[in-house]
Design an enzyme around this catalytic site. Sequence first.
Site, PDB file in Angstrom:
ATOM      1  CG  ASP A  81      -1.985   1.016   1.230  1.00  0.00           C
ATOM      2  OD1 ASP A  81      -2.364   1.472   0.127  1.00  0.00           O
ATOM      3  OD2 ASP A  81      -2.481   1.366   2.322  1.00  0.00           O
ATOM      4  CG  HIS A 180      -5.196   8.408   3.815  1.00  0.00           C
ATOM      5  ND1 HIS A 180      -4.540   9.077   2.810  1.00  0.00           N
ATOM      6  CD2 HIS A 180      -5.461   7.177   3.336  1.00  0.00           C
ATOM      7  CE1 HIS A 180      -4.406   8.262   1.765  1.00  0.00           C
ATOM      8  NE2 HIS A 180      -4.953   7.105   2.062  1.00  0.00           N
ATOM      9  N   GLY A 210     -11.500   4.890   3.730  1.00  0.00           N
ATOM     10  CA  GLY A 210     -12.858   4.348   3.780  1.00  0.00           C
ATOM     11  C   GLY A 210     -13.415   4.155   5.174  1.00  0.00           C
ATOM     12  CG  ASN A 230      -7.123   1.086   0.402  1.00  0.00           C
ATOM     13  OD1 ASN A 230      -7.637   0.270  -0.356  1.00  0.00           O
ATOM     14  ND2 ASN A 230      -5.865   1.473   0.280  1.00  0.00           N
TER      15      ASN A 230
END
Length: 283
Positions: A81, A180, A210, A230
């Site tokens: 990632d 994020h 997410g 994510n």
Amino acid sequence: MLASLTSVLGWAEERGCAAAAFDTPNLELLLAAIGAAEARDEPVIIQHAQLHESETSIDVIGPIMVMRAEAACVPVCVMLDHGEDLDYVRRALDLGFSAIMIDGSQLPYDENVALTRAATEMAHARGADVEAEIGFTTGHEGLEDADDDRANVYTDPAEAARFVADTGIDALAASVGTVHGFYKAEPKLDFDRIAELRRVCGVPLVMHGGSGLSREDTRAAIAAGIRKINYFSYMSNAGVRAVEALIAEKRPKYFHALANAATEAMQADAEAAMEMFSMVPTA
Ligand SMILES: [Zn+2]
């Protein structure tokens, strides 16, 4: 079993849902993510982010991720990632990761294309799939006080379509209004933009940041075309809260009691996220 990103996203496309992607920088998160996928009998994506290298090296957790994926009774994609450079991408591929994300989203367009293309050539030569990003999702998962005052740069659909064609990537992370980490203000997702990106790009769309979204926003984003979400911060935090509660109630003497309580709570949170992502949206 170890699965490719393309196969997991193909499952999501077929069902009109989104696959869950969990960052698993330690054993408890890893067991929780795979445990959730097995409990729900659904494929899953487990990820190691390059920014977590200082907490847990990919050399330590990477082989365990691959081993647990191979032993799982559901398809598990093991993915890098937010890879930042080609050396780190190579390390992930050497460990047997089945997919990588390369993140040149903060670079000027041409430099992002050059980095992404080089990473894609390297990964495809090893049979691994590639996600890359254009536009910029602010914040950082797993960093305390990761305040970022820069406004999100929403991904431009025309530029995104060009980026996919210029790089040959298999999935596109687009900036559509999420951030994020933990939300300080109500996120404003751009569903029309998601639908337009899906129409012009021709590859599955990924939404970072997410966790912390409402059920309604999550379902609407999936209905508009998001196929991978994510999810990390709230899952990790569920582990912290379980440990706090256990210490307050029972003051256990052994660390494994805390680790196991965290794993159990994080698996429950991951299962709830997967339920939200995987149900076929009503038209
Ligand atoms: Zn991300």
